[in-house]
Design a protein around this motif. Structure first.
Motif, PDB file in Angstrom:
ATOM      1  N   ALA A   1      42.408  38.645  39.306  1.00 40.50           N
ATOM      2  CA  ALA A   1      42.750  37.232  39.382  1.00 40.50           C
ATOM      3  C   ALA A   1      43.334  36.892  40.754  1.00 40.50           C
ATOM      4  O   ALA A   1      42.994  35.860  41.354  1.00 40.50           O
ATOM      5  CB  ALA A   1      43.737  36.877  38.277  1.00 40.50           C
TER       6      ALA A   1
ATOM      7  N   ILE B   1      42.294  32.997  41.103  1.00 38.91           N
ATOM      8  CA  ILE B   1      42.097  32.298  39.835  1.00 38.91           C
ATOM      9  C   ILE B   1      43.254  32.647  38.916  1.00 38.91           C
ATOM     10  O   ILE B   1      43.811  33.749  38.990  1.00 38.91           O
ATOM     11  CB  ILE B   1      40.736  32.705  39.194  1.00 38.91           C
ATOM     12  N   ASP B   2      43.661  31.712  38.088  1.00 35.71           N
ATOM     13  CA  ASP B   2      44.707  31.988  37.117  1.00 35.71           C
ATOM     14  C   ASP B   2      44.259  33.112  36.195  1.00 35.71           C
ATOM     15  O   ASP B   2      43.122  33.116  35.707  1.00 35.71           O
ATOM     16  CB  ASP B   2      45.004  30.732  36.299  1.00 35.71           C
ATOM     17  N   TRP B   3      45.148  34.086  35.957  1.00 35.40           N
ATOM     18  CA  TRP B   3      44.754  35.259  35.161  1.00 35.40           C
ATOM     19  C   TRP B   3      44.338  34.880  33.754  1.00 35.40           C
ATOM     20  O   TRP B   3      43.447  35.503  33.169  1.00 35.40           O
ATOM     21  CB  TRP B   3      45.878  36.299  35.134  1.00 35.40           C
ATOM     22  N   GLN B   4      44.953  33.826  33.192  1.00 36.57           N
ATOM     23  CA  GLN B   4      44.572  33.405  31.841  1.00 36.57           C
ATOM     24  C   GLN B   4      43.190  32.770  31.825  1.00 36.57           C
ATOM     25  O   GLN B   4      42.419  32.968  30.888  1.00 36.57           O
ATOM     26  CB  GLN B   4      45.616  32.433  31.298  1.00 36.57           C
ATOM     27  N   ASP B   5      42.885  32.021  32.881  1.00 37.29           N
ATOM     28  CA  ASP B   5      41.549  31.414  32.973  1.00 37.29           C
ATOM     29  C   ASP B   5      40.480  32.494  33.146  1.00 37.29           C
ATOM     30  O   ASP B   5      39.388  32.410  32.554  1.00 37.29           O
ATOM     31  CB  ASP B   5      41.491  30.435  34.138  1.00 37.29           C
TER      32      ASP B   5
ATOM     33  N   ALA C   1      40.004  34.193  29.731  1.00 37.99           N
ATOM     34  CA  ALA C   1      39.285  33.341  28.784  1.00 37.99           C
ATOM     35  C   ALA C   1      37.800  33.298  29.109  1.00 37.99           C
ATOM     36  O   ALA C   1      36.945  33.354  28.211  1.00 37.99           O
ATOM     37  CB  ALA C   1      39.879  31.937  28.797  1.00 37.99           C
ATOM     38  N   ARG C   2      37.479  33.196  30.399  1.00 41.32           N
ATOM     39  CA  ARG C   2      36.072  33.143  30.809  1.00 41.32           C
ATOM     40  C   ARG C   2      35.339  34.426  30.440  1.00 41.32           C
ATOM     41  O   ARG C   2      34.230  34.388  29.884  1.00 41.32           O
ATOM     42  CB  ARG C   2      36.002  32.917  32.319  1.00 41.32           C
TER      43      ARG C   2
END
Length: 397
Positions: free
Chosen positions: A85, A90-94, A97-98
């Motif tokens: 990330a 990029i946000d680690w949660q995004d 999720a992807r």
């Protein structure tokens, strides 16, 4: 899954701990825990081969009349995810999720039966922290003497059978621990092999409140908590790739056994072989990956991917090549043509397929049986089309 005529064959499966092929012995409810992905990259063929292998376990059990409860985790907080990330801004949660969604799409395309419980580490944080707290309270865990980062470790001396699952010697364990996310050189540990249970908060990292202070869990305790809370103290199969034998499965089993006082954690520890490309294991660290989603985007029939991976035995380390896909396409074309036939009863072919899969998931033998059926123009197609669907996860009609 179609219902099949005749008598099913009970599953015999290789167990790493005993180094033998033994009967699985589930009750009416069969239970299996299959370690899931760390969602920082797309599903590659090594992942696919592993999950297809344990999909076959589930299908054979279902054919034998068992209800099946499969649990799979998602390691949706870990160093590789945070590193990727940060690299990609990029946000680690995004990112998680992807990649989780892409994984689910790939598994659906490959006709892998979904687990009954699909649980992320973040979702299970309360369960994990409770397990760590329990181990601390019992004396099976300790804090390192580090004022800045008093992390919590599991004391392997509390698990007197530690090492029984992998059967590796000390030097091998130390080497693999260092290579696979462990920290054998961490000062303050009682034993170099003691695995991390709780990593106290670091600047710039996500963290969660817990009785141990803010932080995030180690890898192995995540699986012990998620599996134990849903499947009970003893399960039929713990599955994953052979790179999980040590330290992951050894440590997660040790955590589970100390938490419950019941051993073994699993009646079978079963592991799939590695897929290689150009002579090297297919892995994210090597960057030599063939992604399922890429093949699908190129128009490759997911059934051909599945058949290509079934052509090798699940326990074998084996290479991937475009020739495997070509052979799989030819097989599928032949089988699908044969599935349209009306002719003589083909239940003897079904019996052979069942026997092959019951023998430690001998898919090369099962596929060879379908080849002979397809070549025999006198045999009917209906029963074997249903068998390919139910037992192999391959649609012929």
């Amino acid at each position: 899954m179609p219902d099949l005529p005749g008598s099913p064959s009970p599953l015999r499966l290789y167990d790493t701990a005993s180094a033998s092929v033994r009967p699985t012995t589930p009750s009416e409810l069969a239970t299996m825990y299959v370690c899931g992905i760390t969602p920082y990259d797309a599903t590659h063929l090594g992942h696919a081969a592993t999950y297809i292998a344990f999909d076959l376990v589930q299908r054979v059990w279902l054919d034998n009349g068992h209800r099946v409860h499969v649990v799979q985790n998602i390691t949706d907080i870990d160093d590789p995810l945070l590193e990727r990330a940060a690299r990609d801004d990029i946000d680690w949660q995004d990112l998680a999720a992807r990649e989780i969604q892409l994984f689910r799409e790939d598994m659906t395309a490959l006709r892998v039966l979904p687990p009954q419980d699909y649980i992320g580490a973040v979702e299970a944080m309360d369960e994990v922290t409770a397990a760590v707290q329990s181990l601390l309270a019992s004396g099976a865990a300790y804090r390192v003497d580090d004022e800045a980062h008093p992390d919590v470790y599991f004391d392997i001396a509390s698990a007197p059978k530690f090492g029984y699952e992998s059967r590796y010697d000390l030097d091998t364990m130390l080497t693999l621990s260092a290579e696979r996310g462990g920290d054998p050189d961490r000062p303050g540990k009682r034993n170099a092999l003691d695995p991390l249970l709780w990593r106290t908060e670091r600047d710039g990292e996500p963290s969660w409140a817990s009785p141990m202070g803010r932080g995030r869990p180690g890898w192995h305790i995540e699986c012990a908590a998620i599996a134990g809370n849903r499947l009970g103290r003893t399960i039929d199969v713990q599955g994953g790739g052979s790179d999980l034998i040590f330290p992951h499965h050894e440590c997660s089993a040790a955590h589970a056994e100390v938490l419950t006082g019941v051993a073994p954690f699993a009646r079978h520890y079963t592991h799939a072989g590695m897929i290689s490309l150009d002579g090297e294991k297919m892995s994210k660290s090597k960057g030599n990956l063939v992604f399922v989603s890429t093949l699908r985007a190129e128009g490759v029939d997911p059934a051909a991917i599945r058949v290509a991976l079934l052509a090798g035995h699940y326990r074998s380390d084996r290479p991937w090549s475009p020739d495997l896909l070509d052979d799989a396409r030819d097989r599928l074309a032949s089988w699908r043509q044969a599935a349209k036939r009306t002719g003589a009863d083909a239940t003897d072919v079904l019996t052979e397929v069942r026997a092959a899969l019951a023998d430690d998931l001998n898919t090369p033998a099962a596929l060879a049986t379908l080849d002979r059926w397809a070549a025999d123009e006198t045999l009917d197609g209906d029963v074997i089309a249903d068998a390919a669907d139910a037992l192999l996860g391959v649609t012929l009609r």
